[in-house]
Design an enzyme around this catalytic site. Structure first.
Site, PDB file in Angstrom:
ATOM      1  N   PHE A  15      17.569 -20.337   4.842  1.00 59.31           N
ATOM      2  CA  PHE A  15      17.294 -19.033   4.275  1.00 59.31           C
ATOM      3  C   PHE A  15      17.529 -17.962   5.394  1.00 59.31           C
ATOM      4  O   PHE A  15      17.302 -18.280   6.738  1.00 59.31           O
ATOM      5  CB  PHE A  15      15.764 -18.803   3.888  1.00 59.31           C
ATOM      6  CG  PHE A  15      15.264 -19.817   2.626  1.00 59.31           C
ATOM      7  CD1 PHE A  15      15.863 -18.900   1.288  1.00 59.31           C
ATOM      8  CD2 PHE A  15      14.912 -20.738   2.760  1.00 59.31           C
ATOM      9  CE1 PHE A  15      15.267 -19.656   0.342  1.00 59.31           C
ATOM     10  CE2 PHE A  15      14.383 -21.531   1.529  1.00 59.31           C
ATOM     11  CZ  PHE A  15      14.644 -20.995   0.308  1.00 59.31           C
ATOM     12  N   GLY A  16      18.061 -16.683   4.916  1.00 61.92           N
ATOM     13  CA  GLY A  16      18.037 -15.762   5.829  1.00 61.92           C
ATOM     14  C   GLY A  16      19.440 -15.280   6.021  1.00 61.92           C
ATOM     15  O   GLY A  16      20.512 -15.634   5.831  1.00 61.92           O
ATOM     16  N   ASP A  25      15.343  -7.315   7.998  1.00 64.35           N
ATOM     17  CA  ASP A  25      14.742  -8.799   7.761  1.00 64.35           C
ATOM     18  C   ASP A  25      15.946  -9.593   8.445  1.00 64.35           C
ATOM     19  O   ASP A  25      16.490 -10.889   7.755  1.00 64.35           O
ATOM     20  CB  ASP A  25      14.650  -9.224   6.411  1.00 64.35           C
ATOM     21  CG  ASP A  25      13.986 -10.616   6.233  1.00 64.35           C
ATOM     22  OD1 ASP A  25      13.071 -10.969   7.168  1.00 64.35           O
ATOM     23  OD2 ASP A  25      14.138 -11.207   5.281  1.00 64.35           O
TER      24      ASP A  25
END
Lengths: 315, 429
Positions: free
Chosen positions: B330-331, B312
């Site tokens: 996010f991330g 991801d």
């Protein structure tokens, strides 16, 4: 414990009640007691912060907290500068870290910060060389409010251990509630929270409090009734159906207060929504400590600033 | 092409397809594997072969990372095909599958063609792509699924967001079914997740951060699974993060629905407490959950309920991460560290190495219908050589991604990639 106690306040910043030891708290409260005495004299000016620069950096509008920190700094002799950032550089795209770097270059000794995001004050503290005081970060903590509440309670009730403190209202969005839960449970109070379930944080019962959805039950035998402000934008439909229904079930009136101990005292961090969370007659009544809280606020902030000044230059 | 054959000798051969873990050798020629097994030794390979002495290191099919944000086009300051494929090669990942949420999104055949060509021209490893399930990823109109497939799209996805409208999802799945196209979806209900930034629970309450309930995931997943039953579309839940989702997937599989699911390496290796003092590199979507949920995911992987592990990979620059937690993006990046971090599960005795590799190469190949992921005659010579026991400390500055937002900076890892080949060509080491 008194100010002659051997424990010294050894924190570089005041970012929250979390991270303070009971001994740290006792030192601050003892210093605040002295600051009350100083503040009641005609000559209020002291010199422990003479030559020091204090910046009040407020990303959220505030009247009373900012004024309280300003007065506290000035009574201790600091040069105090107020910056309201919500209207200036943030709108131009400057980040919190840019602002921190800019202010740091001005060589302040203490920065008092309020910000709308939880953890923002911690982030800023990592980027500056001076002491940082959290004056409220999002829905996380508001440590000086909890300290001033504890001071107010202690001076009016004599001691905190064993007292039943009921905190009522929007616990979910309240940094005041979080700091008070941490502080008052650490000092040995029995803390209850009273709110509709939509205004309770998930897992709150694991923070050492008793949870009530019925205000009369929650107030039974309470020594202290601490009301919280309900933000206007949360009054209609999102979390509660209406201000009217909220006042009916969770507003503090004579009828509900009668379930607390007869000598129960009422507190509110302000500013109040009269008729929403608290009836005027109670806010202004004999059991109210609301004005005393404001006085204690200045004293506690003097204590915090002085304690942090005592740590300066110690690497 | 007619290069010299490559003979990998003295290797620990890990073939997730056969489920074997044995010493031996491998012979590759003209970008495919031509022979493999314990019988391949110094004396049994062709004399003209170029010998690569693996010295006991592991040799396995190159990893397939089925969920990577590649940056190009539109976010070249965060990642480029050149940087991401360099990172992939260093991590033993030989096939990347791009998410379609580039700018502009991959929602037409020309964009698929552009990305595939970019991958061939600038990439060290294979770059494949998913395409948008709906036009412009807006969740309103079905994208040109047939034409996109013909252009080479592997599957259809909404990228980082869920498709909110159930009617659109139903029609997209119904239409995809006609083409036997795979729908990959990240199940998270946007209304329930709302402004949440971490797992809902005591920790979020203590930090004063808005939480995201696991119900935001399970409600959307359950909706999707009902639609799979209704439409018969092939469906892959891109990321799941909790035990309740495992139960839903397990139940759907037991009913014979064409359902698979993935998990990010972060959810297998980390939990919500890693956020600590508002560390934004641990702010990911779906959020890191409790240790109990993490344990359940590892068990789900062991049980085969979880099919694949993905990085991801979501590169973010400093400006979007050095912010208060609530405002940060996010991330996390992860392509380059995927194998090394995944090996933690092996070292923790959670599952055998060859089983782990199934989720990193064979199963993604099967789900995406790729010939990779096997040490077998005729399979592509996409290989990773690694020492599963070499200890090292990760330094974010050493990574090849354009972004530095790894949650594993300064982490102690055990197991390191030494060399990577794609189609018989050395691309790392």
């Amino acid at each position: 414990m008194t100010s002659q106690a051997p424990h010294r306040f050894a924190q570089r910043h005041l970012l929250g009640i979390e991270g303070l030891s009971v001994a740290d708290i006792e030192v601050l409260l003892a210093m605040a007691d002295e600051a009350v005495t100083v503040s009641r004299q005609v000559e209020k000016k002291r010199t422990v912060l003479r030559g020091r620069t204090q910046i009040n950096l407020f990303f959220e509008a505030s009247t009373r907290t900012q004024a309280s920190f300003e007065l506290a700094g000035k009574r201790l002799g600091a040069d105090v500068m107020n910056m309201s950032v919500s209207t200036s550089s943030v709108k131009k795209g400057e980040t919190l870290i840019d602002t921190a770097a800019t202010l740091n270059a001005m060589q302040p000794d203490i920065i008092v910060v309020r910000h709308g995001q939880a953890g923002a004050v911690h982030l800023l503290a990592k980027k500056v060389d001076c002491a940082v005081v959290n004056a409220g970060d999002g829905t996380h903590e508001h440590p000086t409010q909890a300290l001033l509440d504890a001071l107010t309670i202690r001076r009016n009730k004599g001691a905190i251990p064993g007292l039943v403190v009921a905190i009522c209202g929007d616990i979910l969005h309240s940094r005041v509630a979080r700091s008070n839960i941490l502080l008052l449970t650490a000092l040995g109070a029995r803390v209850r929270v009273i709110a509709p379930s939509t205004l309770l944080p998930v897992g709150i019962e694991r923070m050492g409090v008793e949870v009530y959805r019925d205000m009369k039950a929650g107030l039974r035998d309470a020594d202290i009734v601490m009301m919280l402000r309900l933000q206007r934008e949360r009054m209609t439909g999102g979390f509660i159906p209406s201000p009217k229904e909220y006042f009916h079930y969770f507003g503090l009136d004579e009828d509900k207060l009668a379930h607390a101990r007869p000598d129960a005292l009422v507190m509110h961090p302000g500013p109040m929504n009269r008729g929403v969370e608290i009836a005027s007659a109670i806010a202004d009544g004999a059991q109210s400590l609301i004005k005393a809280q404001v006085e204690m606020g200045v004293a506690v902030r003097m204590a915090v600033l002085e304690a942090l000044a005592g740590q300066m230059g110690k690497g | 092409m007619d290069h010299r054959p490559l003979a990998f000798l003295n290797a620990r051969l890990l073939d997730p397809a056969a489920g074997t873990d044995q010493p031996g050798g491998l012979l590759a020629h003209n970008d495919v594997i031509v022979d493999v097994g314990p019988h391949l030794r110094a004396g049994t390979v062709p004399a003209e072969a170029l010998i690569i002495d693996c010295a006991g290191d592991s040799l396995a099919p190159g990893l397939i990372d089925a969920r990577v944000f590649v940056g190009e086009p539109g976010a070249e300051h965060r990642e480029t095909i050149a940087s991401i494929t360099r990172a992939a090669a260093a991590g033993g990942v030989t096939t990347l599958v791009a998410t379609p949420d580039t700018d502009p999104p991959v929602d037409n055949a020309a964009m698929v063609d552009f990305l595939l060509r970019l991958g061939r021209d600038k990439g060290r490893v294979r770059v494949l792509t998913t395409a948008a399930l709906t036009r412009g990823l807006r969740g309103e109109e079905i994208a040109e699924i047939g034409l996109l497939l013909e252009a080479g799209a592997l599957a259809f996805s909404q990228g980082a967001h869920a498709l909110r409208n159930a009617q659109v999802m139903r029609r997209a799945m119904t239409y995809a079914r006609d083409f036997d196209a795979l729908v990959m979806h990240l199940p998270q209900d946007a209304d329930l997740a709302a402004d949440g930034v971490m797992n809902e629970g005591e920790l979020a309450s203590r930090l004063g951060l808005a939480g995201i309930s696991t119900a935001a995931e399970t409600i959307m997943l359950e909706r999707d699974l009902r639609l799979v039953a209704l439409t018969g579309a092939r469906y892959h839940a891109s990321l799941i993060s909790c035990k309740a989702s495992l139960e839903l997937i397990s139940h759907a599989k037991a009913r014979g629905l064409p359902v698979t699911c993935g998990v990010s390496i972060n959810h297998l290796a980390l939990n919500e407490t890693d956020i600590g003092d508002y560390r934004t590199f641990f702010k990911i979507a779906p959020p890191l959950r409790s240790e109990e949920e993490r344990r359940a995911l590892v068990q789900g992987l062991r049980d085969g309920i979880i099919d694949i592990i993905v990085s991801d990979h979501c590169p973010q620059d400093v400006e979007t991460k050095r912010l208060p937690f609530g405002e940060a993006a996010f991330g996390a990046i992860g392509v380059e560290t995927l194998l090394a971090v995944a090996l933690r599960l092996v070292h923790a005795d959670d599952l055998p190495l060859v089983h782990l590799l199934r989720a990193l190469s064979l199963r993604p190949a099967e789900i995406l219908r790729l010939p990779q992921g096997r040490l077998a005659k005729g399979a592509p010579a996409d290989l990773v050589r690694f020492d599963p026991d070499e200890p090292w400390v990760l330094q974010a500055a050493d990574l090849h991604s354009r972004s530095r937002n790894t949650p594993f900076d300064d982490a102690r890892l055990t197991g390191r990639v030494k060399q990577t080949w794609v189609a018989g060509t050395l691309v790392h080491g």
